[in-house]
Design a protein around this motif. Sequence first.
Motif, PDB file in Angstrom:
ATOM      1  N   ASP A 118      55.541  41.168  35.291  1.00 11.34           N
ATOM      2  CA  ASP A 118      56.478  42.140  35.840  1.00 11.34           C
ATOM      3  C   ASP A 118      56.599  41.940  37.351  1.00 11.34           C
ATOM      4  OD1 ASP A 118      54.781  44.571  37.297  1.00 11.34           O
ATOM      5  OD2 ASP A 118      53.639  43.542  35.742  1.00 11.34           O
ATOM      6  N   PRO A 119      57.706  42.351  37.963  1.00  8.68           N
ATOM      7  CA  PRO A 119      57.971  42.062  39.374  1.00  8.68           C
ATOM      8  C   PRO A 119      56.865  42.481  40.337  1.00  8.68           C
ATOM      9  CG  PRO A 119      59.963  42.821  38.325  1.00  8.68           C
ATOM     10  CD  PRO A 119      58.867  42.992  37.307  1.00  8.68           C
ATOM     11  N   PHE A 120      56.364  43.710  40.235  1.00  9.19           N
ATOM     12  CA  PHE A 120      55.358  44.198  41.179  1.00  9.19           C
ATOM     13  C   PHE A 120      54.055  43.422  41.023  1.00  9.19           C
ATOM     14  CE2 PHE A 120      52.243  47.609  42.528  1.00  9.19           C
ATOM     15  CZ  PHE A 120      52.548  47.524  43.878  1.00  9.19           C
ATOM     16  N   SER A 121      53.648  43.182  39.781  1.00  7.89           N
ATOM     17  CA  SER A 121      52.426  42.401  39.549  1.00  7.89           C
ATOM     18  C   SER A 121      52.610  40.965  40.028  1.00  7.89           C
ATOM     19  CB  SER A 121      52.064  42.399  38.059  1.00  7.89           C
ATOM     20  OG  SER A 121      51.769  43.695  37.602  1.00  7.89           O
ATOM     21  N   GLY A 122      53.828  40.427  39.837  1.00  5.78           N
ATOM     22  CA  GLY A 122      54.103  39.069  40.288  1.00  5.78           C
ATOM     23  C   GLY A 122      53.939  38.932  41.791  1.00  5.78           C
ATOM     24  N   MET A 123      54.483  39.881  42.530  1.00  4.72           N
ATOM     25  CA  MET A 123      54.328  39.869  43.979  1.00  4.72           C
ATOM     26  C   MET A 123      52.853  39.943  44.359  1.00  4.72           C
ATOM     27  SD  MET A 123      55.673  42.590  46.870  1.00  4.72           S
ATOM     28  CE  MET A 123      54.445  43.831  46.372  1.00  4.72           C
ATOM     29  N   ASN A 124      52.124  40.831  43.697  1.00  2.00           N
ATOM     30  CA  ASN A 124      50.713  41.011  44.028  1.00  2.00           C
ATOM     31  C   ASN A 124      49.861  39.811  43.619  1.00  2.00           C
ATOM     32  OD1 ASN A 124      51.048  43.531  45.223  1.00  2.00           O
ATOM     33  ND2 ASN A 124      50.924  44.591  43.269  1.00  2.00           N
ATOM     34  N   LEU A 125      50.192  39.171  42.498  1.00  2.00           N
ATOM     35  CA  LEU A 125      49.475  37.960  42.098  1.00  2.00           C
ATOM     36  C   LEU A 125      49.711  36.837  43.112  1.00  2.00           C
ATOM     37  CD1 LEU A 125      50.107  37.901  38.236  1.00  2.00           C
ATOM     38  CD2 LEU A 125      47.860  37.953  39.355  1.00  2.00           C
ATOM     39  N   ALA A 126      50.965  36.722  43.577  1.00  2.00           N
ATOM     40  CA  ALA A 126      51.300  35.678  44.550  1.00  2.00           C
ATOM     41  C   ALA A 126      50.576  35.901  45.872  1.00  2.00           C
ATOM     42  CB  ALA A 126      52.803  35.626  44.770  1.00  2.00           C
ATOM     43  N   ILE A 127      50.595  37.144  46.344  1.00  2.00           N
ATOM     44  CA  ILE A 127      49.960  37.450  47.629  1.00  2.00           C
ATOM     45  C   ILE A 127      48.443  37.351  47.525  1.00  2.00           C
ATOM     46  CG2 ILE A 127      49.598  39.218  49.394  1.00  2.00           C
ATOM     47  CD1 ILE A 127      52.407  40.254  48.799  1.00  2.00           C
ATOM     48  N   SER A 128      47.863  37.883  46.434  1.00  2.00           N
ATOM     49  CA  SER A 128      46.398  37.830  46.277  1.00  2.00           C
ATOM     50  C   SER A 128      45.923  36.393  46.161  1.00  2.00           C
ATOM     51  CB  SER A 128      45.965  38.644  45.048  1.00  2.00           C
ATOM     52  OG  SER A 128      46.504  38.097  43.863  1.00  2.00           O
ATOM     53  N   GLY A 129      46.707  35.545  45.475  1.00  2.00           N
ATOM     54  CA  GLY A 129      46.349  34.133  45.387  1.00  2.00           C
ATOM     55  C   GLY A 129      46.454  33.443  46.737  1.00  2.00           C
ATOM     56  N   PHE A 130      47.448  33.844  47.512  1.00  2.43           N
ATOM     57  CA  PHE A 130      47.662  33.243  48.833  1.00  2.43           C
ATOM     58  C   PHE A 130      46.524  33.574  49.791  1.00  2.43           C
ATOM     59  CE2 PHE A 130      49.431  33.574  53.170  1.00  2.43           C
ATOM     60  CZ  PHE A 130      49.872  32.264  53.353  1.00  2.43           C
ATOM     61  N   ILE A 131      46.027  34.831  49.746  1.00  4.26           N
ATOM     62  CA  ILE A 131      44.972  35.250  50.680  1.00  4.26           C
ATOM     63  C   ILE A 131      43.573  35.105  50.078  1.00  4.26           C
ATOM     64  CG2 ILE A 131      46.523  36.853  51.848  1.00  4.26           C
ATOM     65  CD1 ILE A 131      45.227  39.154  50.362  1.00  4.26           C
ATOM     66  N   GLY A 132      43.489  34.730  48.788  1.00  7.29           N
ATOM     67  CA  GLY A 132      42.189  34.498  48.170  1.00  7.29           C
ATOM     68  C   GLY A 132      41.467  35.751  47.705  1.00  7.29           C
ATOM     69  N   TRP A 133      42.224  36.806  47.395  1.00  9.70           N
ATOM     70  CA  TRP A 133      41.628  38.042  46.886  1.00  9.70           C
ATOM     71  C   TRP A 133      41.804  38.105  45.371  1.00  9.70           C
ATOM     72  CZ3 TRP A 133      42.536  43.066  50.152  1.00  9.70           C
ATOM     73  CH2 TRP A 133      42.102  42.839  51.468  1.00  9.70           C
ATOM     74  N   SER A 134      41.033  39.004  44.717  1.00  9.60           N
ATOM     75  CA  SER A 134      41.276  39.260  43.305  1.00  9.60           C
ATOM     76  C   SER A 134      42.545  40.103  43.190  1.00  9.60           C
ATOM     77  CB  SER A 134      40.096  40.004  42.662  1.00  9.60           C
ATOM     78  OG  SER A 134      40.086  41.368  43.064  1.00  9.60           O
ATOM     79  N   PHE A 135      43.210  39.999  42.047  1.00 10.40           N
ATOM     80  CA  PHE A 135      44.439  40.762  41.810  1.00 10.40           C
ATOM     81  C   PHE A 135      44.190  42.260  41.941  1.00 10.40           C
ATOM     82  CE2 PHE A 135      46.914  43.079  38.521  1.00 10.40           C
ATOM     83  CZ  PHE A 135      48.172  42.967  39.087  1.00 10.40           C
TER      84      PHE A 135
ATOM     85  N   GLY B 246      57.440  37.686  45.993  1.00 11.48           N
ATOM     86  CA  GLY B 246      56.449  36.908  45.247  1.00 11.48           C
ATOM     87  C   GLY B 246      56.761  35.424  45.262  1.00 11.48           C
ATOM     88  N   VAL B 247      58.025  35.078  45.057  1.00 11.29           N
ATOM     89  CA  VAL B 247      58.449  33.673  45.092  1.00 11.29           C
ATOM     90  C   VAL B 247      58.180  33.074  46.463  1.00 11.29           C
ATOM     91  CG1 VAL B 247      60.454  32.135  45.014  1.00 11.29           C
ATOM     92  CG2 VAL B 247      60.172  33.914  43.265  1.00 11.29           C
ATOM     93  N   LEU B 248      58.475  33.826  47.513  1.00 10.56           N
ATOM     94  CA  LEU B 248      58.258  33.350  48.881  1.00 10.56           C
ATOM     95  C   LEU B 248      56.794  33.012  49.129  1.00 10.56           C
ATOM     96  CD1 LEU B 248      59.341  32.838  51.745  1.00 10.56           C
ATOM     97  CD2 LEU B 248      58.947  35.263  52.245  1.00 10.56           C
ATOM     98  N   PHE B 249      55.884  33.880  48.681  1.00  9.53           N
ATOM     99  CA  PHE B 249      54.454  33.623  48.891  1.00  9.53           C
ATOM    100  C   PHE B 249      53.960  32.456  48.040  1.00  9.53           C
ATOM    101  CE2 PHE B 249      54.251  37.584  51.219  1.00  9.53           C
ATOM    102  CZ  PHE B 249      53.197  37.378  52.094  1.00  9.53           C
ATOM    103  N   CYS B 250      54.549  32.269  46.858  1.00  6.91           N
ATOM    104  CA  CYS B 250      54.184  31.104  46.048  1.00  6.91           C
ATOM    105  C   CYS B 250      54.583  29.819  46.766  1.00  6.91           C
ATOM    106  CB  CYS B 250      54.883  31.167  44.686  1.00  6.91           C
ATOM    107  SG  CYS B 250      54.060  32.218  43.481  1.00  6.91           S
ATOM    108  N   ILE B 251      55.781  29.814  47.344  1.00  6.32           N
ATOM    109  CA  ILE B 251      56.270  28.635  48.054  1.00  6.32           C
ATOM    110  C   ILE B 251      55.416  28.357  49.287  1.00  6.32           C
ATOM    111  CG2 ILE B 251      58.202  27.679  49.377  1.00  6.32           C
ATOM    112  CD1 ILE B 251      60.069  29.215  47.468  1.00  6.32           C
ATOM    113  N   ILE B 252      55.107  29.424  50.049  1.00  6.58           N
ATOM    114  CA  ILE B 252      54.287  29.263  51.252  1.00  6.58           C
ATOM    115  C   ILE B 252      52.897  28.738  50.890  1.00  6.58           C
ATOM    116  CG2 ILE B 252      53.157  30.475  53.168  1.00  6.58           C
ATOM    117  CD1 ILE B 252      55.527  32.394  53.200  1.00  6.58           C
TER     118      ILE B 252
END
Length: 218
Positions: free
Chosen positions: A38-55, A173-179
């Motif tokens: 879902d969109p909100f979880s997708g954004m949070n998964l992308a950002i948490s993966g980018f900064i190295g945190w758990s979802f 979320g897409v932006l953070f995945c790309i970054i």
Amino acid sequence: MQKENQIESKIRILLMVTGILLIGLCVSFLRIAGFGVDPFSGMNLAISGFIGWSFGNWQLVINIVLLIIVFFTVRHCIGLGTIINMVFVGYIADFICFLVNDVAQIHITMPLRIIALILGQFMASMGVALYMTADMGVAPYDAVAVIIEKATKGKIPFHIARVSSDITVVMIGVLFCIIGKNSVWSIVGIGTIINACCNGPMIQFFKEKVIKHLIRQK
């Protein structure tokens, strides 16, 4: 009268807890399906993966930030359900994914992925509709559409506001995945598109045509 109030309170708590459990299961099912969450979880998964945190940890932090905004705009949306939702949904999803992937090590075939996608979408809309109907507070992100509806004095109705906010967080979320040079398809897919486009109208449908009708029947 007091007994009726107690029964009503128990029903509201049951609706709220069931709704939040369904939302947690929804997030885990969409992650397991692998068609995009879902969109909100997708954004949070992308950002948490980018900064190295758990979802779960990152989702709690962003929910606290949104809660502050909600407090100053649509304070009536805050209640017990708000706190339970913002704290537990992320951790429920993490726990279910851990059980399926690490403990049971279930091999997810294509038919199972499709079933998980369908069930995840159903749980998402029904879950939100249940705990919103309970009127014990909504999750900070779910209140965003309410804020938009209020700010525009109803010119942008809830279901349109929800679709708009969903599309916005998908883009983030897409932006953070790309970054972060991670696969965009890990969070965005047909499941995300279905959720973003259908969640608002389906929540509205379950609230008005299903849940309230069942409550009146009781």
